[in-house]
Design a protein around this motif. Structure first.
Motif, short mmCIF file in Angstrom:
data_model
loop_
_atom_site.label_atom_id
_atom_site.label_comp_id
_atom_site.label_asym_id
_atom_site.label_seq_id
_atom_site.Cartn_x
_atom_site.Cartn_y
_atom_site.Cartn_z
N UNK A 148 7.76 -0.03 -12.87
CA UNK A 148 7.70 -0.97 -14.00
C UNK A 148 6.88 -2.20 -13.65
N UNK A 149 7.14 -2.78 -12.49
CA UNK A 149 6.46 -4.01 -12.10
C UNK A 149 4.95 -3.79 -11.98
N UNK A 150 4.57 -2.63 -11.45
CA UNK A 150 3.14 -2.34 -11.26
C UNK A 150 2.52 -1.66 -12.48
N UNK A 151 3.33 -1.44 -13.52
CA UNK A 151 2.83 -0.79 -14.75
C UNK A 151 2.11 0.52 -14.45
N UNK A 152 2.78 1.37 -13.68
CA UNK A 152 2.17 2.65 -13.31
C UNK A 152 1.99 3.53 -14.54
N UNK A 153 0.84 4.17 -14.61
CA UNK A 153 0.54 5.11 -15.69
C UNK A 153 0.59 6.53 -15.16
N UNK A 154 0.52 7.47 -16.07
CA UNK A 154 0.47 8.87 -15.66
C UNK A 154 -0.78 9.15 -14.82
N UNK A 155 -1.86 8.45 -15.12
CA UNK A 155 -3.08 8.60 -14.33
C UNK A 155 -2.86 8.14 -12.90
N UNK A 156 -2.15 7.02 -12.74
CA UNK A 156 -1.84 6.53 -11.40
C UNK A 156 -1.04 7.56 -10.60
N UNK A 157 0.00 8.08 -11.23
CA UNK A 157 0.85 9.05 -10.56
C UNK A 157 0.05 10.30 -10.20
N UNK A 158 -0.84 10.70 -11.08
CA UNK A 158 -1.66 11.88 -10.81
C UNK A 158 -2.55 11.66 -9.60
N UNK A 159 -3.01 10.43 -9.37
CA UNK A 159 -3.83 10.13 -8.19
C UNK A 159 -3.06 10.46 -6.91
N UNK A 160 -1.81 10.02 -6.86
CA UNK A 160 -1.01 10.29 -5.66
C UNK A 160 -0.73 11.77 -5.51
N UNK A 161 -0.42 12.44 -6.61
CA UNK A 161 -0.14 13.87 -6.57
C UNK A 161 -1.38 14.64 -6.10
N UNK A 162 -2.53 14.26 -6.61
CA UNK A 162 -3.77 14.92 -6.20
C UNK A 162 -4.03 14.74 -4.71
N UNK A 163 -3.71 13.56 -4.20
CA UNK A 163 -3.88 13.31 -2.77
C UNK A 163 -2.91 14.16 -1.95
N UNK A 164 -1.65 14.21 -2.38
CA UNK A 164 -0.65 15.02 -1.68
C UNK A 164 -1.08 16.48 -1.64
N UNK A 165 -1.63 16.96 -2.75
CA UNK A 165 -2.08 18.36 -2.80
C UNK A 165 -3.28 18.59 -1.90
N UNK A 166 -4.16 17.60 -1.84
CA UNK A 166 -5.41 17.76 -1.07
C UNK A 166 -5.17 17.85 0.42
N UNK A 167 -4.05 17.28 0.91
CA UNK A 167 -3.85 17.24 2.35
C UNK A 167 -2.68 18.13 2.78
N UNK A 168 -2.33 19.11 1.97
CA UNK A 168 -1.37 20.11 2.41
C UNK A 168 -1.97 20.97 3.51
N UNK A 169 -1.15 21.41 4.45
CA UNK A 169 -1.65 22.20 5.57
C UNK A 169 -2.37 23.46 5.12
N UNK A 170 -1.85 24.13 4.10
CA UNK A 170 -2.48 25.37 3.66
C UNK A 170 -3.86 25.11 3.07
N UNK A 171 -3.98 24.05 2.28
CA UNK A 171 -5.26 23.71 1.67
C UNK A 171 -6.28 23.35 2.74
N UNK A 172 -5.86 22.56 3.72
CA UNK A 172 -6.79 22.14 4.77
C UNK A 172 -7.18 23.30 5.68
#
Length: 290
Positions: free
Chosen positions: A219-243
């Motif tokens: 709430x304080x940082x006014x996170x949007x769905x786009x913001x959350x998607x950025x973190x999710x995309x990063x988490x997906x990009x650095x999974x052991x299987x993907x790398x």
């Protein structure tokens, strides 16, 4: 993400940028360079795995505007960004610990460029951000943010925040004694594959803890769905299987040390949705299933 709404760390960030190798170079591993090192060691906690010697080569360093600002004494927005993300993690975890009747000791975050000597040994920018339990500091070369965008396919303020919050998650594990328990369990493991499973559980819990932080500042940082998607995309990009698939063309689950893309996304999301660190018990759950 309105990160400027977040609180300052109040002196928790140490700015050691401007050093590095002679000529402005970065020490990188001689077996593949910066990108391979980032892929192999992204978000690591084990100092023995990320620090130490080895042959090195040198490549030119492209400074970010923030690094140039730091050197010239001009206002440094990247420093302010890191300071406020750290400040918000301090606030969130201090509150969570207080509710549990415990006292949280916030970590320091040390910014550097090129290479750094730490209580865990020497490291270069090539290892990416890391936490050293020996001095309770998070180490970050902010040029890594550029590498996230250019090399790992992820970027954005909340993605960068996830990087910091994950490393602070390792500090939380250190505060709770979880990291020590994992070290002992790994020492008693009957095989390398078994030892790796403990590392995976530790990393996934740090992902979940990063999600917990995100929930509390949403709430304080006014996170949007786009913001959350950025973190999710990063988490997906650095999974052991993907790398592994990108680096060697095949996936070897027994060698995983950080978790698959699905696992990393799932545990970050779990923490983000609940905001409750008690939901981050990767050690007493089937961490691959949610």
């Amino acid at each position: 993400m309105d990160w400027k709404n977040l609180p300052s760390s109040g002196g928790g960030v140490e700015d050691g940028r401007g050093g590095g190798l002679p000529g402005g170079g970065i020490a990188v591993g001689g077996i593949g360079g910066l990108v391979i090192a980032l892929i192999a060691l992204f978000f690591g906690i084990d100092p023995g795995a990320i620090l130490g010697g080895g042959d090195t080569t040198t490549q030119s360093q492209n400074q970010t505007p923030a690094q140039s600002g730091a050197a010239s004494g001009q206002p440094d927005e990247t420093f302010d960004f890191v300071d406020r993300i750290l400040g918000s993690t301090n606030q969130v975890w201090a509150g969570i610990f207080r509710e549990a009747g415990r006292t949280y000791t916030p970590p320091k975050l040390h910014l550097y460029s090129g290479y750094i000597n730490t209580a865990c040994g020497q490291a270069s920018s090539a290892v990416g951000p890391f936490y050293c339990p020996a001095d309770q500091k998070v180490y970050l070369d902010t040029s890594f943010f550029n590498e996230m965008t250019r090399k790992l396919g992820g970027g954005g303020d909340f993605a960068y925040s996830y990087v910091i919050a994950h490393e602070v998650g390792h500090h939380v594990q250190n505060e709770l004694g979880i990291a020590d328990q994992v070290t002992r369990a790994q020492q008693q493991a009957r095989s390398e594959a078994e030892a790796n499973t403990y590392s995976v559980r530790l990393e996934l819990q740090a992902d979940c803890f990063a999600g917990v932080w995100g929930n509390h500042v949403s709430s304080l940082a006014n996170l949007s769905q786009t913001d959350v998607r950025e973190a999710i995309n990063t988490a997906a990009a650095i999974g052991d299987d993907t790398l592994q698939r990108a680096g060697q063309g095949r996936v070897v689950p027994d060698s995983f040390t950080h978790g698959s893309s699905q696992q990393r996304v799932s545990w970050f999301t779990k923490g983000f949705k609940s905001g409750n660190p008690n939901d981050c018990d990767t050690f007493n759950q089937n961490y691959g299933q949610l």
